[in-house]
Design a protein around this motif. Structure first.
Motif, short mmCIF file in Angstrom:
data_model
loop_
_atom_site.label_atom_id
_atom_site.label_comp_id
_atom_site.label_asym_id
_atom_site.label_seq_id
_atom_site.Cartn_x
_atom_site.Cartn_y
_atom_site.Cartn_z
N SER A 201 0.83 -1.22 0.00
CA SER A 201 0.00 0.00 0.00
C SER A 201 0.85 1.26 0.00
O SER A 201 0.48 2.28 0.58
CB SER A 201 -0.97 0.01 1.19
OG SER A 201 -1.94 -1.01 1.06
N PHE A 202 1.98 1.22 -0.69
CA PHE A 202 2.89 2.36 -0.69
C PHE A 202 2.33 3.59 -1.40
O PHE A 202 2.90 4.67 -1.30
CB PHE A 202 4.24 1.98 -1.30
CG PHE A 202 4.21 1.65 -2.78
CD1 PHE A 202 4.28 2.66 -3.73
CD2 PHE A 202 4.14 0.33 -3.21
CE1 PHE A 202 4.26 2.36 -5.09
CE2 PHE A 202 4.13 0.01 -4.56
CZ PHE A 202 4.19 1.03 -5.51
N THR A 203 1.22 3.45 -2.10
CA THR A 203 0.63 4.60 -2.81
C THR A 203 -0.35 5.40 -1.95
O THR A 203 -0.80 6.46 -2.37
CB THR A 203 -0.12 4.13 -4.06
OG1 THR A 203 -1.19 3.25 -3.67
CG2 THR A 203 0.81 3.41 -5.03
N TYR A 219 2.89 4.16 3.45
CA TYR A 219 3.05 5.09 2.32
C TYR A 219 4.53 5.35 2.07
O TYR A 219 5.33 5.48 3.00
CB TYR A 219 2.33 6.39 2.65
CG TYR A 219 2.42 7.48 1.60
CD1 TYR A 219 2.02 7.25 0.30
CD2 TYR A 219 2.90 8.76 1.93
CE1 TYR A 219 2.08 8.25 -0.66
CE2 TYR A 219 2.96 9.77 0.99
CZ TYR A 219 2.55 9.51 -0.31
OH TYR A 219 2.59 10.50 -1.25
N HIS A 220 4.89 5.43 0.79
CA HIS A 220 6.25 5.77 0.38
C HIS A 220 6.12 6.75 -0.77
O HIS A 220 5.86 6.37 -1.92
CB HIS A 220 7.00 4.51 -0.04
CG HIS A 220 8.48 4.70 -0.17
ND1 HIS A 220 9.09 5.03 -1.35
CD2 HIS A 220 9.48 4.59 0.75
CE1 HIS A 220 10.40 5.12 -1.17
NE2 HIS A 220 10.66 4.85 0.10
N ARG A 221 6.26 8.03 -0.44
CA ARG A 221 5.91 9.08 -1.39
C ARG A 221 6.67 8.98 -2.71
O ARG A 221 6.07 9.07 -3.79
CB ARG A 221 6.17 10.45 -0.75
CG ARG A 221 5.86 11.61 -1.67
CD ARG A 221 6.02 12.95 -0.98
NE ARG A 221 5.74 14.05 -1.89
CZ ARG A 221 5.75 15.33 -1.53
NH1 ARG A 221 6.02 15.66 -0.28
NH2 ARG A 221 5.49 16.26 -2.42
N ALA A 222 7.99 8.80 -2.64
CA ALA A 222 8.77 8.75 -3.88
C ALA A 222 8.29 7.61 -4.78
O ALA A 222 8.13 7.79 -6.00
CB ALA A 222 10.25 8.59 -3.55
N SER A 223 8.05 6.45 -4.19
CA SER A 223 7.58 5.31 -4.98
C SER A 223 6.19 5.55 -5.54
O SER A 223 5.89 5.16 -6.68
CB SER A 223 7.60 4.04 -4.13
OG SER A 223 8.91 3.72 -3.74
N ALA A 224 5.31 6.16 -4.75
CA ALA A 224 3.96 6.46 -5.22
C ALA A 224 4.00 7.37 -6.44
O ALA A 224 3.29 7.15 -7.43
CB ALA A 224 3.14 7.09 -4.10
#
Length: 243
Positions: A201-203, A219-224
């Motif tokens: 669910s990194f987005t 959440y992982h902002r750069a990956s999203a």
């Protein structure tokens, strides 16, 4: 100017409540179906639809629980997820009903369709494609990659993109490799992006990593942002008139 509206539609005796977003103008446009994460349709997916409409796409965020309901209880939610994962025909029917709503919109160019989804919704988009839906592109953000009937991948007609976190415990390496073999055996035009350091669910911006309450999720902002750009790159490829 983007306009939106709430749409109720029946599926298998249940009233679903989805979110349609339309770009400005009156011409027919490419269209994107959006399938939400396991808990239910939220403002996050509605905002995705609105953002796609701003880019010129007609977008419809479907509902697959009924009534636009968000499942708060984790045990109930996981039971619902497991129920759907075990029944690809039901997933295809739920996604197909949403696609029918989308294509009924007069602004939609039905020859230029895509489906995207998040988590279970990504799996649902993949199952819709395995069922032979006429989709030019299919995108799964952190979806389960296990197929109940992998041989059905031979019926995928569009290009496939899946975006997976390298640290996602729900999508281990073995599952990725099995998906690769499924796509390869079926001759699908596919790609997979592995996002270093990203969890499941990194987005989703509302899911701050918390190993105590949500192990393996965050959440992982750069990956999203990178995954979103990868999706748009694919859309530019399959919908060249949009460029």
């Amino acid at each position: 100017m983007v306009t939106t509206r709430r749409i109720e539609y029946p599926v298998d005796g249940t009233t679903m409540v989805g979110h349609l977003a339309l770009p400005g103008g009156t011409d027919r446009r490419p269209a994107v179906l959006i399938a939400h994460e396991g808990p239910g349709l939220t403002d996050h997916q509605r905002e995705r639809a609105d953002r796609l409409a701003e880019l010129g796409y007609v977008a419809f965020a479907l509902d697959y629980h009924g009534g636009g309901r968000f499942i708060e209880d984790r045990e109930e939610m996981f039971a619902r997820v497991d129920e759907l994962l075990a029944d690809p025909d039901r997933m295809r029917a739920l996604a197909g009903a949403g696609l029918a709503v989308l294509t009924a919109e007069p602004r939609v160019d039905s020859s230029r369709l895509a489906a995207i989804g998040y988590c279970l919704g990504g799996t649902m988009a993949l199952e819709l494609a395995r069922g032979g839906a006429d989709l030019k592109a299919v995108v799964g953000f952190h979806p389960s990659l296990t197929a109940t009937r992998p041989e059905d991948a031979a019926d995928i007609t569009g290009k496939v993109l899946v975006c997976v976190g390298s640290e996602d415990p729900i999508i281990p390496v073995e599952q990725r490799l099995a998906f690769e073999e499924e796509m390869r055996a079926a001759g699908v035009d596919w790609r997979m992006t592995i996002h270093g350091g990203a969890l499941h669910s990194f987005t989703h911006p509302d899911l701050d990593p918390d190993p105590t309450t949500r192990p393996g999720i965050g959440y992982h902002r750069a990956s999203a942002e990178r995954a979103w750009r990868a999706m748009l790159d694919l859309f530019d490829e399959v919908f060249p008139a949009m460029v």
